[in-house]
Design a protein around this motif. Sequence first.
Motif, PDB file in Angstrom:
ATOM      1  N   ASP A  73      27.319  18.334 -36.198  1.00 39.66           N
ATOM      2  CA  ASP A  73      28.052  19.582 -36.395  1.00 39.66           C
ATOM      3  C   ASP A  73      27.268  20.564 -37.274  1.00 39.66           C
ATOM      4  N   LYS A  74      26.572  20.061 -38.290  1.00 40.71           N
ATOM      5  CA  LYS A  74      25.763  20.936 -39.147  1.00 40.71           C
ATOM      6  C   LYS A  74      24.598  21.542 -38.358  1.00 40.71           C
ATOM      7  N   LEU A  75      23.982  20.737 -37.498  1.00 43.10           N
ATOM      8  CA  LEU A  75      22.898  21.261 -36.665  1.00 43.10           C
ATOM      9  C   LEU A  75      23.419  22.339 -35.713  1.00 43.10           C
ATOM     10  N   MET A  76      24.589  22.113 -35.150  1.00 39.92           N
ATOM     11  CA  MET A  76      25.151  23.069 -34.212  1.00 39.92           C
ATOM     12  C   MET A  76      25.608  24.353 -34.899  1.00 39.92           C
ATOM     13  N   ALA A  77      25.893  24.266 -36.194  1.00 41.02           N
ATOM     14  CA  ALA A  77      26.364  25.442 -36.936  1.00 41.02           C
ATOM     15  C   ALA A  77      25.231  26.369 -37.348  1.00 41.02           C
ATOM     16  N   ARG A  78      23.990  25.874 -37.277  1.00 36.89           N
ATOM     17  CA  ARG A  78      22.863  26.726 -37.634  1.00 36.89           C
ATOM     18  C   ARG A  78      22.716  27.872 -36.655  1.00 36.89           C
ATOM     19  N   ARG A  79      22.274  29.006 -37.145  1.00 34.05           N
ATOM     20  CA  ARG A  79      22.113  30.177 -36.279  1.00 34.05           C
ATOM     21  C   ARG A  79      20.731  30.229 -35.644  1.00 34.05           C
ATOM     22  N   LYS A  80      19.788  29.435 -36.155  1.00 31.82           N
ATOM     23  CA  LYS A  80      18.447  29.412 -35.572  1.00 31.82           C
ATOM     24  C   LYS A  80      18.008  27.969 -35.427  1.00 31.82           C
ATOM     25  N   PHE A 120      25.311  26.906 -19.506  1.00 32.44           N
ATOM     26  CA  PHE A 120      25.326  28.366 -19.620  1.00 32.44           C
ATOM     27  C   PHE A 120      25.290  28.728 -21.106  1.00 32.44           C
ATOM     28  N   SER A 121      24.480  29.734 -21.429  1.00 31.12           N
ATOM     29  CA  SER A 121      24.259  30.056 -22.839  1.00 31.12           C
ATOM     30  C   SER A 121      24.265  31.555 -23.073  1.00 31.12           C
ATOM     31  N   ALA A 122      24.567  31.915 -24.313  1.00 33.90           N
ATOM     32  CA  ALA A 122      24.308  33.287 -24.748  1.00 33.90           C
ATOM     33  C   ALA A 122      22.812  33.544 -24.633  1.00 33.90           C
ATOM     34  N   PRO A 123      22.392  34.782 -24.393  1.00 29.72           N
ATOM     35  CA  PRO A 123      20.965  35.081 -24.250  1.00 29.72           C
ATOM     36  C   PRO A 123      20.185  34.667 -25.486  1.00 29.72           C
ATOM     37  N   PRO A 124      18.941  34.206 -25.326  1.00 30.00           N
ATOM     38  CA  PRO A 124      18.128  33.804 -26.484  1.00 30.00           C
ATOM     39  C   PRO A 124      17.974  34.947 -27.481  1.00 30.00           C
ATOM     40  N   GLY A 125      18.139  34.625 -28.746  1.00 31.87           N
ATOM     41  CA  GLY A 125      17.950  35.610 -29.810  1.00 31.87           C
ATOM     42  C   GLY A 125      19.131  36.517 -30.065  1.00 31.87           C
ATOM     43  N   LYS A 126      20.172  36.415 -29.266  1.00 37.25           N
ATOM     44  CA  LYS A 126      21.330  37.279 -29.451  1.00 37.25           C
ATOM     45  C   LYS A 126      22.274  36.653 -30.480  1.00 37.25           C
ATOM     46  N   GLU A 127      22.464  37.315 -31.599  1.00 39.70           N
ATOM     47  CA  GLU A 127      23.268  36.772 -32.683  1.00 39.70           C
ATOM     48  C   GLU A 127      24.734  37.207 -32.607  1.00 39.70           C
ATOM     49  N   GLU A 128      24.995  38.385 -32.037  1.00 39.91           N
ATOM     50  CA  GLU A 128      26.379  38.847 -31.977  1.00 39.91           C
ATOM     51  C   GLU A 128      27.156  38.017 -30.953  1.00 39.91           C
ATOM     52  N   PHE A 142      14.876  29.209 -22.748  1.00 42.32           N
ATOM     53  CA  PHE A 142      15.899  28.684 -23.657  1.00 42.32           C
ATOM     54  C   PHE A 142      15.399  27.493 -24.470  1.00 42.32           C
ATOM     55  N   GLN A 143      14.138  27.113 -24.274  1.00 40.23           N
ATOM     56  CA  GLN A 143      13.582  26.026 -25.070  1.00 40.23           C
ATOM     57  C   GLN A 143      13.291  26.512 -26.487  1.00 40.23           C
ATOM     58  N   ARG A 144      13.384  25.589 -27.439  1.00 42.66           N
ATOM     59  CA  ARG A 144      13.205  25.901 -28.863  1.00 42.66           C
ATOM     60  C   ARG A 144      14.238  26.927 -29.337  1.00 42.66           C
ATOM     61  N   THR A 145      15.435  26.844 -28.759  1.00 46.40           N
ATOM     62  CA  THR A 145      16.581  27.644 -29.214  1.00 46.40           C
ATOM     63  C   THR A 145      17.713  26.667 -29.545  1.00 46.40           C
ATOM     64  N   HIS A 146      18.917  27.189 -29.616  1.00 50.42           N
ATOM     65  CA  HIS A 146      20.092  26.372 -29.903  1.00 50.42           C
ATOM     66  C   HIS A 146      20.524  25.494 -28.742  1.00 50.42           C
ATOM     67  N   VAL A 147      19.966  25.697 -27.549  1.00 46.54           N
ATOM     68  CA  VAL A 147      20.550  25.139 -26.325  1.00 46.54           C
ATOM     69  C   VAL A 147      20.553  23.615 -26.305  1.00 46.54           C
TER      70      VAL A 147
END
Length: 259
Positions: free
Chosen positions: A252-259, A102-110, A146-151
């Motif tokens: 952890d650094k990869l997971m911390a990226r916002r994009k 389960f993920s936050a919606p794609p592109g949603k930063e807040e 959700f592909q090519r996102t943080h998922v």
Amino acid sequence: MTYLNTYKAPPPPVIPKHAHLETKPEEYDFNFYFDPKELITDRLQLRPLVPSLHARLLYDEIKKCDPSMLRWLVDYNTLDDFLAWFEGTIRSQPSALGYAIFSAPPGKEEPTKPEDFQIAGCCALINTDVGMMVSEIGWIIILEKFQRTHVLTHTAGLLAHRILDMPSEGGLGLRRCQWFATSLNEKSRAAALRLGFKEDGILRNHRVLVKGKEGANRGRPGDYREDCDSRDSWLACITWQDWESGAREHIDKLMARRK
């Protein structure tokens, strides 16, 4: 000279129709070596997969996607196909634990509350061996939007933490986190290397595939499964030594990226 051999092939497992689709969540037995546990970041949550909660939702979303998404995995023509596969391959095996992603919606930063996360796919811990202290990240399906996102990064990162972190840190304290892929799946291989997995090599003719699935090798003429391809398996891993000498910080650094 005669030789005694009383072996008889075990009967195939009986998988009931609608396997556990109606089983209440509190009565569902995960049948896993270790305690099931939700895993979460600020943008993604892995919830132990319960068919009555997740199967229909997940199946419906998979069927909306391009069929090529399952090129290297099992095809699910019906919901019962998915349930039977999950029961036979995941839940019935103490070495495996399935997760719904389960993920936050794609592109949603807040910030998004976990209860507002959307279904994004599924994954599993597989081939877990308590004595050998190893587990594998597998059966990853990421829905198209959700592909090519943080998922994928967050999913693999959470599972790597679960496998390799010590129990005092919320992990299982195992010594090896591995990643198998068919040698033909270049995207999977690239993803593993990006995440910090180190290549171990290729296992040739490693697995015989179901009829119709593409492998690196055609069947052997005249053998009893000659109409089934074999795959060469690409194998990579992160060992506990890798984890403690930089692989954990890399993920952890990869997971911390916002994009």
